[in-house]
Design a protein around this motif. Structure first.
Motif, PDB file in Angstrom:
ATOM      1  N   HIS A 141      61.409  25.232  64.323  1.00 16.72           N
ATOM      2  CA  HIS A 141      60.386  24.202  64.226  1.00 16.72           C
ATOM      3  C   HIS A 141      59.305  24.643  63.227  1.00 16.72           C
ATOM      4  O   HIS A 141      58.913  25.817  63.222  1.00 16.72           O
ATOM      5  CB  HIS A 141      59.766  23.969  65.606  1.00 16.72           C
ATOM      6  CG  HIS A 141      58.964  22.708  65.662  1.00 16.72           C
ATOM      7  ND1 HIS A 141      57.707  22.598  65.119  1.00 16.72           N
ATOM      8  CD2 HIS A 141      59.265  21.494  66.150  1.00 16.72           C
ATOM      9  CE1 HIS A 141      57.257  21.372  65.304  1.00 16.72           C
ATOM     10  NE2 HIS A 141      58.193  20.673  65.927  1.00 16.72           N
ATOM     11  N   MET A 143      56.319  24.583  63.324  1.00 13.72           N
ATOM     12  CA  MET A 143      55.164  25.253  63.926  1.00 13.72           C
ATOM     13  C   MET A 143      55.316  26.776  63.908  1.00 13.72           C
ATOM     14  O   MET A 143      54.344  27.501  64.116  1.00 13.72           O
ATOM     15  CB  MET A 143      54.918  24.753  65.360  1.00 13.72           C
ATOM     16  CG  MET A 143      55.899  25.233  66.379  1.00 13.72           C
ATOM     17  SD  MET A 143      55.855  24.235  67.927  1.00 13.72           S
ATOM     18  CE  MET A 143      54.331  24.811  68.663  1.00 13.72           C
ATOM     19  N   THR A 207      55.499  18.235  76.298  1.00 11.63           N
ATOM     20  CA  THR A 207      54.075  18.235  75.977  1.00 11.63           C
ATOM     21  C   THR A 207      53.269  18.325  77.265  1.00 11.63           C
ATOM     22  O   THR A 207      53.750  17.890  78.320  1.00 11.63           O
ATOM     23  CB  THR A 207      53.663  16.948  75.225  1.00 11.63           C
ATOM     24  OG1 THR A 207      54.092  15.821  75.978  1.00 11.63           O
ATOM     25  CG2 THR A 207      54.244  16.916  73.832  1.00 11.63           C
ATOM     26  N   ILE A 209      51.986  21.102  74.374  1.00 11.51           N
ATOM     27  CA  ILE A 209      52.496  22.377  73.897  1.00 11.51           C
ATOM     28  C   ILE A 209      51.876  23.477  74.745  1.00 11.51           C
ATOM     29  O   ILE A 209      50.687  23.457  75.023  1.00 11.51           O
ATOM     30  CB  ILE A 209      52.151  22.534  72.399  1.00 11.51           C
ATOM     31  CG1 ILE A 209      52.922  21.480  71.587  1.00 11.51           C
ATOM     32  CG2 ILE A 209      52.433  23.942  71.904  1.00 11.51           C
ATOM     33  CD1 ILE A 209      52.487  21.371  70.144  1.00 11.51           C
ATOM     34  N   PRO A 211      50.248  26.947  76.077  1.00 13.94           N
ATOM     35  CA  PRO A 211      49.245  27.819  75.449  1.00 13.94           C
ATOM     36  C   PRO A 211      49.899  28.913  74.588  1.00 13.94           C
ATOM     37  O   PRO A 211      49.406  29.229  73.514  1.00 13.94           O
ATOM     38  CB  PRO A 211      48.500  28.416  76.642  1.00 13.94           C
ATOM     39  CG  PRO A 211      48.636  27.393  77.718  1.00 13.94           C
ATOM     40  CD  PRO A 211      50.009  26.784  77.524  1.00 13.94           C
ATOM     41  N   ALA A 213      52.743  29.052  72.305  1.00 13.99           N
ATOM     42  CA  ALA A 213      53.582  28.007  71.705  1.00 13.99           C
ATOM     43  C   ALA A 213      55.069  28.371  71.705  1.00 13.99           C
ATOM     44  O   ALA A 213      55.924  27.492  71.573  1.00 13.99           O
ATOM     45  CB  ALA A 213      53.111  27.696  70.284  1.00 13.99           C
TER      46      ALA A 213
END
Lengths: 276, 276
Positions: A141, A143, A207, A209, A211, A213
């Motif tokens: 991902h 992120m 969801t 996300i 704490p 990740a």
């Protein structure tokens, strides 16, 4: 359930023997292994345990982390990937999953980091071929682009794999990492055409996300991903391999591993198997 | 600094009058406004304050949130977007930034949600043209695909904008949201060719991701983004508009807004302006 596999990270607190046992007892025919719990018991003993369990090994996690430009560190990373290929061969894992690594500390050079992924694949592909183990690039991902994997999309993973034989370099399709991608349908179809799909991993996007990740995943059905739609893409792309359930989530790790194995199997039966 | 703009969300705790004052005092010639602090003082008074400040308004945040299929809720969302266009016109904002919305509650139908974005744009484009305000689609980072924006890449935003005149529908390029995209160079060039770049926003990607993932941004220079590389893409795409600094971060919000305005201006001068 003949195509279902439980990824060992889903029951992270179980040692290898326990992981194999609860997987088999849940009626799951295959397991995706991780290097750390294998190394805990030693490779030879791990291979014995796997043979004794009657389970197939669907993959070994993980190699990669080869984006650094520094010479000794980079050599060490590539050598470690060769050891991982040895382990995959010894365990009967058809593929070694690669998390390629993020930006080196203090660097913002994304283009450079990505080019070093291509270089590392070129170095390792002959080693993979020699061992009969496929390297599989897992796009993570976006992120995680800064700190874990500068490969963020399936299309990018396929571009990186393109110079190599599919038997040497494939790609992983993990729903958690790619579900959002507007190009997903086109790129899964392309991955199928190019014979590159090494593994299909299922894991939900939950969801908010978490704490931390990294621990933001869920068992299929607990989140926002349409497993019918994504699994149909894999089916239509001609994928006939294993479907691994890989979930990193604190409450899943804290639960009884036998119960987690049963929950994952039930989710597979409900959301994935009917589409295959 | 004639192209720099401070987005009001960066100094979220300041009311409109304070935000205008500290922005002007930092020598920044423009501001990106948000609807909530504007509504707090009323539109007419806000427009007066803006005129009195001598600042240009670079954008108004935000419209969008129109992915729901339910009829009354959807009508309300579209009407609210029309009010936002009115506000943008009254404030002299050339563009209304759109955060399109995530999956409706309980839905996993990503394709459907995306198609409703296209439908909403078709409804709103004539209203935008009538007011001389451009709608600008902001692709949000894929980490927000489920709950905030089903538009996740610049390419996807440009595809959605394609049926409309560039004066009616453009796109926002926010470094935080798009820095990781392997297609970024190609899509920024395309956005320039197509005359669609409504706004360039600068904001850094900081790790670890904050426990509240919405607040994970940093002032340019504090994180992993190569602002030289990304800004060069915008420059080479022919973008000549404002560069907004928009940072959501608790420690930035907790700091003195005048100090934050100065820090953002300094970061712009160091990392962005030399490339333009």
């Amino acid at each position: 359930m003949n195509r279902f596999s439980l990824n060992q990270a889903t029951i992270k607190k179980a040692d290898l023997a326990t992981a194999l046992r609860v997987t088999a007892e849940a009626g799951i025919p295959a397991i995706g292994l991780w290097r750390e719990p294998v190394q805990e018991v030693g490779l030879a003993r791990a291979a014995d345990l796997v043979r004794g369990s009657g389970l197939r090994v669907s993959s070994l996690c993980r190699g990669g982390f080869f984006t650094t430009p520094e010479r000794p560190e980079r050599r060490a990373a590539l050598d470690d990937n060769r050891r991982a290929l040895d382990e995959a061969e010894a365990l009967g894992a058809p593929t070694l999953v690669l998390v390629v690594g993020g930006l080196p500390a203090g660097s913002t050079d994304l283009v450079g980091a990505r080019s070093r992924v291509a270089d590392a694949l070129a170095e390792l592909a002959p080693d993979a071929t020699a061992r009969g183990v496929q390297l599989s690039i897992e796009p993570l991902h976006p992120m995680y682009a800064a700190d874990r994997a500068v490969v963020s999309t399936l299309g990018q993973a396929l571009d990186l794999a393109a110079p190599f034989e599919p038997a040497a370099v494939g790609v992983v399709v993990d729903t958690f990492h790619v579900w959002w991608d507007p190009e997903l349908a086109a790129q899964v179809a392309r991955a199928g055409r190019e014979g590159r799909i090494a593994s299909y991993q299922v894991c939900d996007w939950v969801t908010p996300i978490a704490p931390d990740a990294l621990l933001s995943r869920g068992i299929p059905g607990d989140g926002h991903i349409d497993f019918t739609a994504v699994t149909a893409l894999l089916r239509d792309a001609g994928y006939t391999g294993d479907v691994e359930c890989e979930v990193f989530r604190q409450e899943v790790w804290d639960a009884d591993p036998a119960e987690v194995a049963r929950r994952c199997a039930a989710a597979y039966r409900e959301f994935v198997e009917p589409v295959l």
